[in-house]
Motif scaffolding. Structure first.
Motif, short mmCIF file in Angstrom:
data_model
loop_
_atom_site.label_atom_id
_atom_site.label_comp_id
_atom_site.label_asym_id
_atom_site.label_seq_id
_atom_site.Cartn_x
_atom_site.Cartn_y
_atom_site.Cartn_z
N LEU A 1 0.83 -1.20 0.00
CA LEU A 1 0.00 0.00 0.00
C LEU A 1 0.87 1.26 0.00
CD1 LEU A 1 -3.00 -0.76 2.39
CD2 LEU A 1 -2.99 -0.65 -0.10
N VAL B 1 1.16 4.24 -2.93
CA VAL B 1 1.08 5.69 -2.74
C VAL B 1 2.26 6.39 -3.40
CG1 VAL B 1 1.19 7.54 -1.01
CG2 VAL B 1 -0.33 5.58 -0.66
N TYR C 1 -1.10 8.02 2.95
CA TYR C 1 -0.95 6.59 3.24
C TYR C 1 -1.95 6.13 4.28
CZ TYR C 1 1.00 2.19 4.84
OH TYR C 1 1.15 0.87 5.21
N GLU D 1 -5.15 5.50 2.74
CA GLU D 1 -5.21 4.21 2.04
C GLU D 1 -5.48 3.07 3.02
OE1 GLU D 1 -4.97 3.30 -1.27
OE2 GLU D 1 -5.14 5.44 -1.69
N LYS E 1 -9.16 2.38 3.92
CA LYS E 1 -10.07 1.85 2.91
C LYS E 1 -10.33 0.36 3.15
CE LYS E 1 -8.64 5.12 -0.68
NZ LYS E 1 -8.04 5.28 -2.04
N TRP F 1 -9.86 -2.74 1.98
CA TRP F 1 -9.10 -3.58 1.07
C TRP F 1 -9.36 -5.06 1.34
CZ3 TRP F 1 -6.86 -1.29 -2.90
CH2 TRP F 1 -6.47 0.05 -2.78
#
Length: 211
Positions: A81, A85, A151, A154, A157, A159
């Motif tokens: 991840l 980014v 980051y 991210e 989220k 995932w």
């Protein structure tokens, strides 16, 4: 996610693990330090920091991670991840299995993961300057402002490990000519097979760590 900022810490990873262990702080949260005196890298090695680096750790409840994520491959998940980014900002960084960030043939950063009770504490160090010739550094044209916040966004989220793994698998096949250490032996990743849980299958055994 709340972010605690310090001018200097011995290690963001050790500090945050201790805060979680003693229940002084609770996840989700992150800590960032401009300088680390005794940062730790993977396998308990010392992180050789440069004059300018991004060093931070974050704590997440295990229940907030993808349900299909093998915890033994958390560093691979977090590292991919972060690589994602950086790549979106124009960096040519790649993730060397299982937790090192590389630019070309030189290491630029790394990921470490610890488990404290039902909390996973991840830490990332990224070299931002050329003061240490042993390491690569983030390309000068890649924007650094807001990198941590992006980051952490991210991470928030929803995932799925399968989604991350399928993308990493493509990159692994393109960059599988690297060397890792296993039981004192230097081994080419070309001799191993990447498994769906993030392990390398080598001589009939699954390997989850580079050493």
């Amino acid at each position: 996610m709340e972010i605690y900022s310090f001018e200097e810490l011995s290690s963001t990873q050790l500090w945050l693990c201790e805060q979680i262990r003693t229940q002084n702080l609770f996840p989700p949260l992150a800590v960032v330090a401009k300088r680390q005196k005794d940062g730790i890298g993977s396998r308990g090695n010392q992180w050789e920091e440069t004059k300018e680096a991004l060093t931070f750790s974050f704590a997440l409840p295990i229940t907030s991670l993808p349900k299909d994520l093998p915890l033994v491959s958390s560093s691979l998940f977090f590292g991919y991840l972060f690589k994602k980014v950086l790549a979106q900002r124009g960096s040519k960084v790649w993730l060397k299995w299982p937790n090192d960030l590389y630019l070309g043939e030189r290491k630029m950063g790394g990921v470490i993961t610890s488990k404290v009770g039902e909390v996973v504490v991840g830490g990332i160090g990224l070299n931002l300057d050329s003061s240490n010739d042993s390491y690569a550094f983030l390309e000068s044209e890649v924007p650094k402002d807001g990198l941590l916040e992006e980051y952490l966004g991210e991470l928030s989220k929803e995932w799925r490990w399968k989604q991350i793994f399928s993308n990493y698998e493509i990159e692994f096949k393109l960059k599988s000519d690297f060397i890792f250490h296993h039981e004192g032996e230097r081994v080419s990743a070309l001799e191993a097979t990447l498994c769906e849980d993030g392990a390398l299958l080598f001589r009939g055994k699954k390997v989850y760590s580079a050493r």
